[in-house]
Design an enzyme around this catalytic site. Structure first.
Site, PDB file in Angstrom:
ATOM      1  N   ASP A 122     -19.318  -5.262  16.281  1.00  0.00           N
ATOM      2  CA  ASP A 122     -18.363  -4.967  15.225  1.00  0.00           C
ATOM      3  C   ASP A 122     -18.383  -6.052  14.151  1.00  0.00           C
ATOM      4  O   ASP A 122     -18.325  -5.761  12.949  1.00  0.00           O
ATOM      5  CB  ASP A 122     -16.961  -4.848  15.835  1.00  0.00           C
ATOM      6  N   ASP A 171     -12.914   8.401   8.159  1.00  0.00           N
ATOM      7  CA  ASP A 171     -12.986   9.061   9.459  1.00  0.00           C
ATOM      8  C   ASP A 171     -13.249  10.551   9.293  1.00  0.00           C
ATOM      9  O   ASP A 171     -12.873  11.147   8.275  1.00  0.00           O
ATOM     10  CB  ASP A 171     -11.675   8.879  10.231  1.00  0.00           C
ATOM     11  N   ARG A 213     -15.915   3.930   4.695  1.00  0.00           N
ATOM     12  CA  ARG A 213     -16.691   5.107   5.057  1.00  0.00           C
ATOM     13  C   ARG A 213     -15.753   6.270   5.320  1.00  0.00           C
ATOM     14  O   ARG A 213     -15.987   7.384   4.885  1.00  0.00           O
ATOM     15  CB  ARG A 213     -17.542   4.847   6.307  1.00  0.00           C
ATOM     16  N   HIS A 253     -13.987  -1.720  15.864  1.00  0.00           N
ATOM     17  CA  HIS A 253     -14.009  -0.308  15.509  1.00  0.00           C
ATOM     18  C   HIS A 253     -14.281   0.512  16.765  1.00  0.00           C
ATOM     19  O   HIS A 253     -15.081   0.100  17.624  1.00  0.00           O
ATOM     20  CB  HIS A 253     -15.103  -0.052  14.463  1.00  0.00           C
ATOM     21  N   GLN A 271      -7.108  -3.821   9.967  1.00  0.00           N
ATOM     22  CA  GLN A 271      -6.270  -2.752  10.494  1.00  0.00           C
ATOM     23  C   GLN A 271      -5.123  -3.359  11.303  1.00  0.00           C
ATOM     24  O   GLN A 271      -5.142  -4.541  11.636  1.00  0.00           O
ATOM     25  CB  GLN A 271      -7.131  -1.814  11.350  1.00  0.00           C
ATOM     26  N   GLU A 282       0.832  -1.200   0.000  1.00  0.00           N
ATOM     27  CA  GLU A 282       0.000   0.000   0.000  1.00  0.00           C
ATOM     28  C   GLU A 282       0.866   1.249   0.000  1.00  0.00           C
ATOM     29  O   GLU A 282       1.857   1.326   0.728  1.00  0.00           O
ATOM     30  CB  GLU A 282      -0.910   0.002   1.229  1.00  0.00           C
ATOM     31  N   LYS A 302     -21.173  -5.693   5.529  1.00  0.00           N
ATOM     32  CA  LYS A 302     -20.418  -5.210   4.368  1.00  0.00           C
ATOM     33  C   LYS A 302     -20.192  -6.340   3.366  1.00  0.00           C
ATOM     34  O   LYS A 302     -20.268  -6.132   2.152  1.00  0.00           O
ATOM     35  CB  LYS A 302     -19.095  -4.583   4.829  1.00  0.00           C
TER      36      LYS A 302
END
Length: 294
Positions: A162, A110, A108, A153, A180, A18, A169
């Site tokens: 969560d 932050d 979404r 989350h 994460q 990434e 999704k």
């Protein structure tokens, strides 16, 4: 265009990388040096992030378009719903399709300036990542990824809630999730088990950051949303004034983490590079994930 899922269908663990979009010409030179250094290692895919509220939108689109047209890499573009109307999101998705990008990480996002601040949706926008997944899938033949949180989350009441959000999704059309940052392999494996117990067989991918400096350790703690275990701090904290020793021990820690994940059959190790390639190349070489032709 090859999809992320197609690249993860083999029986062996692969790796992906990434990057973030460059802010200026100097950053762009660094980014493209790293991309070229990693291209020969044949990562399963590479992704480029998307700034809060679209602050790096143009840079993301420009960079991902260049990857799609000038390299052999499989590109994945990030997209967030922050400060965007549905019409704007449709436009961005259309731009991605126009440059040949068919893999999107739908987030979404932050609140700008404060990841833990109150979420305020755009009046003509979306409230949830699952809605963004549905939008992307409605606009073409896209492979869609989402985020997952090993420690939950920060806005979820508990891990059960969560997990339900994550499975929604997947039910909305997401093909895989990238977790994460976390500290121990078991943290990710418990997440994977929770998702499987909830009835989903979607691909779960761990996010990995090479620990090369005290800054990367602090960033891992920040992004994970959890406290670092004492065993990790005992290994690294005494070395903070010795950059070479810290880097060596940090890469040992990350290599051990990855070896445990590979033993558990994870399909992909997703490395956050900070737009530098050296540490990632060192780790994937240690793990034997580099094709012979590289």
């Amino acid at each position: 265009m090859t999809s992320v899922v197609e690249r993860l269908r083999g029986n062996e663990t692969v790796f992906s990388v990434e990057f973030f979009p460059p802010r200026d010409d100097a950053d762009e030179a660094i980014l493209w040096r790293s991309i070229r250094e990693l291209e020969g290692y044949d990562p399963a895919y590479m992704s480029i992030t998307y700034g809060a509220g679209g602050t790096s939108r143009d840079g993301t689109i420009r960079s991902i378009a260049r990857v799609a047209t000038e390299t052999t890499l499989v590109p994945m573009a990030h997209l967030t719903a922050v400060n965007h109307s549905v019409a704007e999101l449709r436009n961005v998705i259309g731009w991605y399709a126009a440059v040949g990008v068919r893999n999107i990480l739908a987030l979404r996002g932050d609140p700008p300036g404060d990841p833990y601040g109150e979420w305020i949706p755009h009046p003509a926008g979306l409230n949830y990542a699952e809605e963004l997944v549905e939008l992307v899938r409605s606009l073409g033949d896209f492979c869609v990824g989402v985020s997952a949180f090993p420690y939950g989350h920060p806005r979820s009441a508990d891990l059960d809630e969560d997990t339900r959000h994550l499975v929604r999704k997947f039910n909305a059309g997401a093909d895989f999730a990238i977790a994460q940052l976390f500290f121990e392999a078991e943290d990710f494996l418990r997440l994977r088990d929770r998702v499987a117990a909830a009835g989903s067989d979607a691909l779960m991918i761990p996010g990995i950051m090479p620990l090369t400096t005290p800054r990367t350790l602090r960033k891992t703690i920040e992004l994970s949303g959890a406290s670092a275990p004492g065993s990790l701090l005992e290994r690294l904290s005494p070395l903070e004034d010795d950059p070479a020793a810290f880097r060596a021990e940090g890469l040992d820690v990350v290599t051990e983490l990855c070896e445990r994940l590979i033993a558990e059959g994870v399909p992909d190790l997703h490395f956050y590079t900070f737009n530098r390639s050296k540490a990632t190349r060192e780790v994937v070489n240690r793990l034997g994930l580099v094709p012979a032709r590289a």
